[in-house]
Design a protein around this motif. Structure first.
Motif, PDB file in Angstrom:
ATOM      1  N   GLN A  50       0.824  -1.202   0.000  1.00 15.57           N
ATOM      2  CA  GLN A  50       0.000   0.000   0.000  1.00 15.57           C
ATOM      3  C   GLN A  50       0.861   1.257   0.000  1.00 15.57           C
ATOM      4  O   GLN A  50       0.550   2.241  -0.674  1.00 15.57           O
ATOM      5  N   ARG A  51       1.958   1.222   0.741  1.00 13.60           N
ATOM      6  CA  ARG A  51       2.859   2.372   0.798  1.00 13.60           C
ATOM      7  C   ARG A  51       3.445   2.664  -0.579  1.00 13.60           C
ATOM      8  O   ARG A  51       3.613   3.829  -0.972  1.00 13.60           O
ATOM      9  N   GLN A  52       3.759   1.608  -1.323  1.00 16.77           N
ATOM     10  CA  GLN A  52       4.338   1.800  -2.655  1.00 16.77           C
ATOM     11  C   GLN A  52       3.349   2.505  -3.581  1.00 16.77           C
ATOM     12  O   GLN A  52       3.732   3.392  -4.350  1.00 16.77           O
ATOM     13  N   HIS A  53       2.072   2.126  -3.510  1.00 22.54           N
ATOM     14  CA  HIS A  53       1.047   2.787  -4.311  1.00 22.54           C
ATOM     15  C   HIS A  53       0.886   4.243  -3.882  1.00 22.54           C
ATOM     16  O   HIS A  53       0.822   5.155  -4.723  1.00 22.54           O
ATOM     17  N   LEU A  54       0.810   4.475  -2.578  1.00 24.67           N
ATOM     18  CA  LEU A  54       0.643   5.840  -2.063  1.00 24.67           C
ATOM     19  C   LEU A  54       1.796   6.739  -2.492  1.00 24.67           C
ATOM     20  O   LEU A  54       1.584   7.870  -2.956  1.00 24.67           O
ATOM     21  N   GLU A  55       3.012   6.235  -2.352  1.00 30.08           N
ATOM     22  CA  GLU A  55       4.177   7.042  -2.692  1.00 30.08           C
ATOM     23  C   GLU A  55       4.234   7.323  -4.195  1.00 30.08           C
ATOM     24  O   GLU A  55       4.718   8.382  -4.622  1.00 30.08           O
TER      25      GLU A  55
END
Length: 287
Positions: A127-132
């Motif tokens: 999820q962090r990768q998508h957000l970033e």
């Protein structure tokens, strides 16, 4: 001292603002403040404390904070390892969704946060990768300002909000406040204030509610919240008054009474001190 009413200037045509990967010290971070816009804060690294409405949260990598408009909040970075974060600010008018035959709101994750009274989301690595990726794309458009860059930012914002609702908030990633940040009695008192701030409450009532001395209550409240209890209560009353001014045609004198002010002159004085305008001017500006 009352919280700062943060105003975003020169954003009439595109009500959006962005602070990408900022690392702030306790000196550069705003004290207690609120604003009309919605805010998303994503933490990359570092430590700190976030106070939102009535709850304290520890800040750590991967945390997302959803801050609706008109909510008092403050971030306090750790002195040794301050937080690096991106903040996204936008007006609700920017993300009004056409219905297309279904009930949907891009602000649904914020509405869920208000309902649950929990404003932090915890994320997993994918999820962090998508957000970033979304945040980096917005930064790219801001930096290069190519043709249609505002449209591109707008599309990325909608994708970000949709992702938060579908892939993060829908998984019940909302997290309660951290017990070690503030004593239990303080968290209980802040919730009590949240439910009774338009009533006749003050230091004596609240310290009794907390079962601590008025002097101890006053000292801890100022230390943790950043202002005295009177200023905190008055600010919450003014925020509520502004909402009533925008949502109803009730006359100003009655709104003052509903929000706990004993006289109209005092209401006018406090309203102007907190928001920088009169109640009548505020009503005119938001209609």
């Amino acid at each position: 001292m009352h919280p700062i009413h943060k105003v975003f200037d020169n954003h009439e045509t595109f009500p959006f603002s962005y602070a990408y990967k900022h690392t702030k010290s306790s000196q550069s971070e705003l004290p207690d403040h609120f604003h009309d816009w919605y805010e998303i804060v994503y933490v990359y690294r570092g430590k700190g404390t976030m106070f939102i409405d009535h709850t304290f949260y520890e800040m750590k990598a991967g945390d997302i904070f959803l801050i609706p408009g008109h909510i008092i909040h403050r971030a306090t970075p750790d002195k040794e390892t301050p937080v690096t974060s991106t903040a996204v600010y936008f007006s609700s008018s920017l993300v009004q969704a056409p219905q297309f035959g279904e009930t949907f709101s891009y602000l649904q994750s914020f509405e869920q946060a208000v309902e649950l009274r929990q404003y932090r989301l915890e994320t997993l690595l994918p999820q962090r990768q998508h957000l970033e990726h979304y945040l980096e794309s917005i930064q790219h458009e801001f930096k290069h300002e190519g043709p249609g860059h505002r449209q591109a930012i707008y599309v990325q914002l909608l994708q970000l909000l949709l992702f938060l609702q579908r892939d993060v908030a829908s998984g019940h990633a909302f997290n309660t406040g951290d017990p070690l940040v503030a004593p239990v009695w303080m968290r209980d008192v802040l919730l009590y204030i949240d439910e009774h701030f338009c009533e006749d409450i003050g230091l004596q009532t609240l310290s009794k509610q907390a079962s601590v001395s008025p002097a101890h209550f006053s000292r801890v409240f100022k230390q943790l919240i950043g202002m005295n209890v009177t200023a905190y209560i008055i600010t919450k009353r003014i925020i509520r008054a502004k909402q009533l001014l925008s949502e109803s045609d009730v006359n100003i004198h009655h709104i003052a009474e509903l929000c706990g002010f004993e006289s109209l002159p005092h209401f006018h004085a406090m309203f102007k001190r907190v928001l920088g305008m009169t109640p009548a001017a505020a009503r005119k500006s938001i209609r």
